[in-house]
Design a protein around this motif. Structure first.
Motif, PDB file in Angstrom:
ATOM      1  N   SER A 566       0.830  -1.218   0.000  1.00  0.00           N
ATOM      2  CA  SER A 566       0.000   0.000   0.000  1.00  0.00           C
ATOM      3  C   SER A 566       0.858   1.259   0.000  1.00  0.00           C
ATOM      4  CB  SER A 566      -0.931   0.001   1.226  1.00  0.00           C
ATOM      5  OG  SER A 566      -1.769  -1.125   1.240  1.00  0.00           O
ATOM      6  N   ASN A 567       2.127   1.110  -0.401  1.00  0.00           N
ATOM      7  CA  ASN A 567       3.076   2.239  -0.435  1.00  0.00           C
ATOM      8  C   ASN A 567       3.297   2.837   0.942  1.00  0.00           C
ATOM      9  OD1 ASN A 567       3.332   2.087  -3.309  1.00  0.00           O
ATOM     10  ND2 ASN A 567       1.385   3.183  -3.493  1.00  0.00           N
ATOM     11  N   GLY A 568       3.273   1.969   1.943  1.00  0.00           N
ATOM     12  CA  GLY A 568       3.438   2.432   3.311  1.00  0.00           C
ATOM     13  C   GLY A 568       4.747   3.144   3.562  1.00  0.00           C
ATOM     14  N   MET A 569       5.828   2.703   2.916  1.00  0.00           N
ATOM     15  CA  MET A 569       7.133   3.342   3.137  1.00  0.00           C
ATOM     16  C   MET A 569       7.155   4.776   2.636  1.00  0.00           C
ATOM     17  SD  MET A 569       8.884   1.304   4.917  1.00  0.00           S
ATOM     18  CE  MET A 569      10.418   2.240   4.864  1.00  0.00           C
ATOM     19  N   GLU A 570       6.428   5.036   1.545  1.00  0.00           N
ATOM     20  CA  GLU A 570       6.361   6.411   1.041  1.00  0.00           C
ATOM     21  C   GLU A 570       5.643   7.314   2.045  1.00  0.00           C
ATOM     22  OE1 GLU A 570       4.721   6.631  -2.866  1.00  0.00           O
ATOM     23  OE2 GLU A 570       5.962   4.985  -3.630  1.00  0.00           O
ATOM     24  N   TYR A 571       4.579   6.783   2.648  1.00  0.00           N
ATOM     25  CA  TYR A 571       3.853   7.569   3.650  1.00  0.00           C
ATOM     26  C   TYR A 571       4.706   7.764   4.902  1.00  0.00           C
ATOM     27  CZ  TYR A 571      -0.265   7.055   0.727  1.00  0.00           C
ATOM     28  OH  TYR A 571      -1.151   7.118  -0.323  1.00  0.00           O
ATOM     29  N   PHE A 572       5.525   6.778   5.225  1.00  0.00           N
ATOM     30  CA  PHE A 572       6.455   6.914   6.349  1.00  0.00           C
ATOM     31  C   PHE A 572       7.409   8.078   6.117  1.00  0.00           C
ATOM     32  CE2 PHE A 572      10.895   5.750   7.462  1.00  0.00           C
ATOM     33  CZ  PHE A 572      10.830   6.012   8.824  1.00  0.00           C
ATOM     34  N   LEU A 573       8.013   8.120   4.936  1.00  0.00           N
ATOM     35  CA  LEU A 573       8.958   9.205   4.636  1.00  0.00           C
ATOM     36  C   LEU A 573       8.272  10.561   4.600  1.00  0.00           C
ATOM     37  CD1 LEU A 573      11.153   7.513   1.860  1.00  0.00           C
ATOM     38  CD2 LEU A 573      11.745   7.896   4.259  1.00  0.00           C
ATOM     39  N   SER A 574       7.050  10.598   4.055  1.00  0.00           N
ATOM     40  CA  SER A 574       6.321  11.868   3.971  1.00  0.00           C
ATOM     41  C   SER A 574       5.979  12.398   5.362  1.00  0.00           C
ATOM     42  CB  SER A 574       5.043  11.688   3.151  1.00  0.00           C
ATOM     43  OG  SER A 574       5.338  11.337   1.820  1.00  0.00           O
ATOM     44  N   CYS A 575       5.531  11.499   6.248  1.00  0.00           N
ATOM     45  CA  CYS A 575       5.212  11.924   7.621  1.00  0.00           C
ATOM     46  C   CYS A 575       6.465  12.385   8.348  1.00  0.00           C
ATOM     47  CB  CYS A 575       4.554  10.774   8.380  1.00  0.00           C
ATOM     48  SG  CYS A 575       2.837  10.461   7.919  1.00  0.00           S
ATOM     49  N   LEU A 576       7.567  11.688   8.112  1.00  0.00           N
ATOM     50  CA  LEU A 576       8.836  12.045   8.753  1.00  0.00           C
ATOM     51  C   LEU A 576       9.284  13.433   8.307  1.00  0.00           C
ATOM     52  CD1 LEU A 576      11.038  10.869  10.625  1.00  0.00           C
ATOM     53  CD2 LEU A 576      12.210  10.076   8.556  1.00  0.00           C
ATOM     54  N   GLU A 577       9.048  13.731   7.031  1.00  0.00           N
ATOM     55  CA  GLU A 577       9.470  15.016   6.491  1.00  0.00           C
ATOM     56  C   GLU A 577       8.574  16.159   6.964  1.00  0.00           C
ATOM     57  OE1 GLU A 577       9.720  17.268   2.132  1.00  0.00           O
ATOM     58  OE2 GLU A 577       9.367  15.100   2.235  1.00  0.00           O
ATOM     59  N   ARG A 578       7.259  15.927   6.989  1.00  0.00           N
ATOM     60  CA  ARG A 578       6.320  17.005   7.279  1.00  0.00           C
ATOM     61  C   ARG A 578       6.090  17.215   8.772  1.00  0.00           C
ATOM     62  NH1 ARG A 578       1.697  16.370   2.539  1.00  0.00           N
ATOM     63  NH2 ARG A 578       3.154  16.534   0.777  1.00  0.00           N
ATOM     64  N   PHE A 579       6.241  16.151   9.563  1.00  0.00           N
ATOM     65  CA  PHE A 579       5.976  16.267  11.003  1.00  0.00           C
ATOM     66  C   PHE A 579       7.159  15.723  11.798  1.00  0.00           C
ATOM     67  CE2 PHE A 579       1.954  14.948   8.823  1.00  0.00           C
ATOM     68  CZ  PHE A 579       1.396  16.223   8.714  1.00  0.00           C
ATOM     69  N   PRO A 580       8.350  16.313  11.644  1.00  0.00           N
ATOM     70  CA  PRO A 580       9.556  15.753  12.264  1.00  0.00           C
ATOM     71  C   PRO A 580       9.585  15.879  13.788  1.00  0.00           C
ATOM     72  CG  PRO A 580      10.041  17.884  11.267  1.00  0.00           C
ATOM     73  CD  PRO A 580       8.644  17.539  10.864  1.00  0.00           C
ATOM     74  N   ASP A 581       8.767  16.736  14.346  1.00  0.00           N
ATOM     75  CA  ASP A 581       8.839  16.987  15.787  1.00  0.00           C
ATOM     76  C   ASP A 581       7.769  16.241  16.582  1.00  0.00           C
ATOM     77  OD1 ASP A 581      10.942  18.781  15.334  1.00  0.00           O
ATOM     78  OD2 ASP A 581       9.528  20.415  14.931  1.00  0.00           O
ATOM     79  N   ARG A 582       6.977  15.417  15.929  1.00  0.00           N
ATOM     80  CA  ARG A 582       5.925  14.678  16.633  1.00  0.00           C
ATOM     81  C   ARG A 582       6.481  13.349  17.135  1.00  0.00           C
ATOM     82  NH1 ARG A 582       0.844  17.395  16.131  1.00  0.00           N
ATOM     83  NH2 ARG A 582       0.117  15.691  17.473  1.00  0.00           N
ATOM     84  N   GLU A 583       6.855  13.344  18.416  1.00  0.00           N
ATOM     85  CA  GLU A 583       7.568  12.196  18.974  1.00  0.00           C
ATOM     86  C   GLU A 583       6.738  10.914  18.939  1.00  0.00           C
ATOM     87  OE1 GLU A 583       9.214  12.901  22.779  1.00  0.00           O
ATOM     88  OE2 GLU A 583      10.504  14.555  22.134  1.00  0.00           O
ATOM     89  N   GLU A 584       5.464  11.021  19.336  1.00  0.00           N
ATOM     90  CA  GLU A 584       4.642   9.813  19.370  1.00  0.00           C
ATOM     91  C   GLU A 584       4.420   9.258  17.972  1.00  0.00           C
ATOM     92  OE1 GLU A 584       0.366   8.173  21.111  1.00  0.00           O
ATOM     93  OE2 GLU A 584       1.106  10.152  21.692  1.00  0.00           O
ATOM     94  N   LEU A 585       4.253  10.149  17.010  1.00  0.00           N
ATOM     95  CA  LEU A 585       4.104   9.713  15.624  1.00  0.00           C
ATOM     96  C   LEU A 585       5.338   8.945  15.175  1.00  0.00           C
ATOM     97  CD1 LEU A 585       2.637   9.794  12.864  1.00  0.00           C
ATOM     98  CD2 LEU A 585       3.782  11.980  12.438  1.00  0.00           C
ATOM     99  N   LEU A 586       6.513   9.478  15.470  1.00  0.00           N
ATOM    100  CA  LEU A 586       7.768   8.839  15.063  1.00  0.00           C
ATOM    101  C   LEU A 586       7.936   7.485  15.750  1.00  0.00           C
ATOM    102  CD1 LEU A 586      10.289   9.106  13.387  1.00  0.00           C
ATOM    103  CD2 LEU A 586      11.345  10.434  15.227  1.00  0.00           C
ATOM    104  N   ARG A 587       7.600   7.429  17.038  1.00  0.00           N
ATOM    105  CA  ARG A 587       7.702   6.154  17.755  1.00  0.00           C
ATOM    106  C   ARG A 587       6.792   5.097  17.141  1.00  0.00           C
ATOM    107  NH1 ARG A 587       4.457   4.064  21.638  1.00  0.00           N
ATOM    108  NH2 ARG A 587       3.437   6.069  22.041  1.00  0.00           N
ATOM    109  N   ASN A 588       5.547   5.487  16.842  1.00  0.00           N
ATOM    110  CA  ASN A 588       4.604   4.529  16.267  1.00  0.00           C
ATOM    111  C   ASN A 588       5.056   4.037  14.897  1.00  0.00           C
ATOM    112  OD1 ASN A 588       3.054   4.930  18.538  1.00  0.00           O
ATOM    113  ND2 ASN A 588       1.562   6.272  17.550  1.00  0.00           N
ATOM    114  N   MET A 589       5.594   4.957  14.094  1.00  0.00           N
ATOM    115  CA  MET A 589       6.046   4.557  12.762  1.00  0.00           C
ATOM    116  C   MET A 589       7.220   3.593  12.845  1.00  0.00           C
ATOM    117  SD  MET A 589       5.627   7.925  10.299  1.00  0.00           S
ATOM    118  CE  MET A 589       6.897   8.894  11.115  1.00  0.00           C
ATOM    119  N   MET A 590       8.156   3.873  13.720  1.00  0.00           N
ATOM    120  CA  MET A 590       9.327   3.003  13.838  1.00  0.00           C
ATOM    121  C   MET A 590       8.964   1.659  14.477  1.00  0.00           C
ATOM    122  SD  MET A 590      11.652   4.388  12.259  1.00  0.00           S
ATOM    123  CE  MET A 590      12.780   3.039  12.636  1.00  0.00           C
TER     124      MET A 590
END
Length: 766
Positions: A566-590
């Motif tokens: 489902s192109n999940g990795m592309e959405y991962f990179l996009s979220c990382l780029e646009r919301f780099p300071d959201r700690e919980e988001l980053l933890r959940n993605m990783m």
């Protein structure tokens, strides 16, 4: 209705209270019939090329089982159509005596199949596919009928029948000589001559219901019904002109003149009419004048008007009614003091409202108002008859699945009942299941209604997720996925729906996680993420969407694959780029990517310069304590565990990334509190055996050392159970791993040994 000693109810017999005997196990018969209803092919097979069902050879069902199957199907969301009715065409191996169908899809020939069983009772309502042709079937098999109900939405008397009554040279429309109970509801614009012709041969009637029928004339055609005990004229207009004929029905014990429509409420000379009726019908024990002005103003109109605040009932002061309907009467008659009745349906108190609900279960207009009042009682007052109220609400919702307002009022009341009876519900398995099934029925049908979905989700949140809802797991997932995808963006329903979905994904086993993926959980989460990325909007819904995918991919390779496809990795990179300071988001993605990296056949998707550079950079992250760095290290460790040959990119180099991995591990505090949950250590213990890359072992043993030290009660047993100590002893004896790795392995062994000694000591002390 009798008094009882049930502590939950003081209105109906104990057997009707939801809480009584609620901890008893579910009856095997109920389990079997519910299964058969959902899996008809367990007892049926297709008949020839028709596609219709019939019983398998050798199966024969007695009348009790046939009627039970029909009732269960009628009360569920499964359809009753020609295919299903064909099962009962075989009158040798199936038996029916009582049939009640609501909102069925039967045709005229299906009704003939049912009537051929020589039914004694038939109820059909909201069966819109029936035509006037079915009258001939009723006539053909009518001699066995004792009770016949032709309810709302079943128009079998169209204009071509009654438009010219002269075409009927016989003095009847159909013959049912043994009929005792007859109900014809919501027939509009029929002339009085039609009713006269219809009722003419029904000389043995004891019960007659003409609710919502129009143009009844003077009702003088009922004078030959000398055995009539019950007459229901709910929502019938111009009742004042019917009174002389009603007064001639001397054997009546129940009379219902109630109204729910404003235009029919007022009677001229109301006290005179009520007095005439009551004094003319000496056997009357039950009277319903709800929604009318027949109770008068409450002011004594003559000097003799003593003993009752309802002037027209003076004659019954010493002979009170068993039941009196005063709900929504003019001048608040139900609030008066001297009312000559044992049971009163009214607005004055909780008991009156519950009695009204029971009396009007089949009347949607009045029931909706009653449920609204019941809701306000639970919201603002202390209720005594909780079990009775719960039973009324559930019965109302199940009878009127397609009535939006009843579903909304009922579900709102359920929220307060469940919230206020959590202790009693703890062991009440049957009650919990009935509530959950009723909610899901309503939510499934009204899934586009924000209010209904909100009420349902809030009530479901009061239960233990997922334990209490596992029996309806797939239906609940289906409804919640729709709330996430089909409701208004950023709505409360979408937010609470995704939280519930995440709770389900977090706490169910592997098979159910797979099913979550098959039902579309990953795709719906990706849709949510893409929608918020498009708006550049980061909220808790976005974070929980990643958390849900983290949970649903845990040890579930099929869902990990769905994420990648489902192109999940592309959405991962996009979220990382646009919301780099959201700690919980980053933890959940990783955390999610850690699950993907555990699947060997999927790891090659992660081996690109872009992805590996991101993972390497995240090793230095201080977000959310050590969680982001820890998960990034786990991803790298699993990729590296496949050997140098799979690292097919030049940059970043494998050697440099592994060096950063060790530096990150050395920086972590072994006493760190964790925001992670392991159901199995199999992926970590796999890395313990990777001797060709000690850095992989380093991450694995650090994880085990940390978890067994900080959470020994939770994880020491898991390490022991999965053979961890033996693997760690092997690692310590092997010359390849460096000393820091062996030191951590020794800590794990020591933690497990301490826990085991402590556990044994507690058993000895106990």
């Amino acid at each position: 209705m009798t008094q009882n000693k049930c502590r939950h109810s003081n209105i109906l017999p104990i057997g009707t209270c939801c809480f009584c005997n609620s901890s008893a196990p579910e009856k095997l018969l109920d389990i079997c019939f519910n299964y058969i209803n959902r899996n008809l092919m367990s007892i049926c097979e297709y008949f020839g090329y028709s596609g219709y069902l019939k019983l398998k050879n050798g199966i024969s069902l007695p009348v009790e089982m046939c009627e039970r199957l029909l009732n269960i199907r009628s009360n569920s969301l499964c359809s009753i159509d020609s295919n299903f009715i064909n099962i009962f065409k075989d009158t040798k191996n199936t038996r029916l005596k009582r049939v009640r169908l609501r909102k069925s899809k039967i045709m005229d020939h299906d009704l003939e199949v049912l009537l051929a069983h020589q039914l004694i009772e038939l109820e059909i309502s909201h069966s819109r596919d029936l035509t006037h042709n079915c009258i001939q079937h009723i006539h053909k098999y009518g001699s066995s009928l004792y009770s016949l109900t032709i309810g709302e939405g079943t128009d079998i008397f169209p204009a071509l029948i009654y438009g010219d009554l002269g075409q009927w040279n016989q003095n009847y429309i159909f013959l049912a000589p043994n009929l005792r109970r007859f109900s014809l509801q919501s027939c509009q614009d029929l002339p009085a001559s039609f009713y006269a012709l219809l009722l003419n041969p029904m000389t043995n009637l004891t019960h007659l219901d003409l609710s919502n029928c129009t143009d009844l004339g003077t009702l003088n055609y009922t004078e030959h019904l000398v055995n009539l005990r019950s007459l229901v004229l709910y929502n019938v207009s111009s009742i004042a002109i019917l009174v002389p004929s009603i007064c001639k029905l001397k054997n009546l014990t129940h009379l219902d003149l109630s109204q729910s429509r404003e235009e029919h409420r007022k009677f001229p000379n109301s006290t005179v009419i009520l007095t005439a009726l009551v004094e003319s019908l000496p056997h009357l024990t039950s009277l319903d004048i709800s929604g009318t002005n027949l109770a008068g103003t409450g002011v004594a109109e003559t000097d003799s008007a003593r003993g009752s605040d309802i002037p027209g009932l003076i004659s019954r002061v010493n002979n009170p009614f068993h039941f009196l309907g005063l709900y929504e009467t003019s001048h608040d008659a139900s609030l008066r003091h001297d009312i000559p009745a044992k049971l009163i349906a009214g607005n004055a108190n909780e008991e009156q409202i519950l009695i009204a609900a029971l009396a009007y279960l089949d009347r949607t207009e009045m029931l909706q108002k009653v449920l609204n009042e019941l809701f306000h009682f639970f919201r603002f007052d202390t209720c005594r008859y909780i079990g009775q109220a719960l039973n009324v609400v559930l019965e109302s919702m199940n009878r009127h699945l397609h009535e939006r307002h009843i579903q909304i009022s009922g579900s709102a009341t359920l929220f307060y009942i469940v919230k206020g009876t959590d202790r009693e519900l703890h062991d009440a398995v049957h009650v919990k299941r009935r509530i959950i099934t009723t909610l899901l029925n309503g939510m499934s049908i009204h899934r586009n209604d924000e209010t209904m979905m909100r009420n349902g989700c809030l009530t479901l949140c009061q239960f233990k997720i997922p334990i209490d809802v596992l029996f309806e797991y797939e239906r609940l997932v289906d409804v919640l996925l729709y709330s996430v995808h089909g409701m208004t963006a950023e709505s409360f329903v979408q937010r609470i729906g995704i939280y519930l979905l995440n709770s389900l994904a977090c706490q169910v086993d592997g098979h159910q996680k797979v099913r979550l993926g098959e039902l579309g959980a990953v795709n719906k989460m990706i849709w949510l993420i893409s929608e918020r990325l498009e708006r550049r909007y980061c909220d808790d819904v976005l974070e929980v969407a990643w958390s849900t995918m983290w949970n649903v991919t845990d040890e579930t390779p099929s869902n990990c694959r769905k994420f990648l496809e489902s192109n999940g990795m592309e959405y991962f990179l996009s979220c990382l780029e646009r919301f780099p300071d959201r700690e919980e988001l980053l933890r959940n993605m990783m955390g999610l990517l850690g699950n993907v990296a555990e699947v060997r056949e999927l790891r090659h998707y992660l081996i690109t310069t872009e992805y590996l550079s991101v993972f390497s950079d995240l090793l230095d992250s201080r977000c959310d304590g050590i969680e982001v760095s820890y998960n990034a290290a786990g991803v790298i460790a699993h990729i590296a565990s496949d050997g140098p040959e799979v690292w097919t990119v030049q940059e970043p180099s494998r050697k440099e990334v592994l060096r950063k991995l060790v530096l990150a591990i050395d920086r972590w505090d072994l006493n760190s509190q964790r925001n992670i949950n392991y159901r199995s250590f199999e992926p970590i213990l796999y890395l313990v055996k990777v001797y060709h890359t000690p850095e992989c072992q380093h991450w694995a043993v650090w994880a085990l050392a940390n978890l067994t030290k900080v959470y020994p009660d939770k994880y020491c047993h898991l390490v022991e159970k999965e053979g961890g100590p033996a693997l760690l002893h092997d690692l310590i004896r092997d010359p390849i791993p460096p000393m820091p790795v062996k030191h951590l392995a020794a800590i794990v062994i020591e933690n497990c040994a301490k826990y085991k000694d402590q556990d044994w000591q507690q058993e000895l002390d106990g």
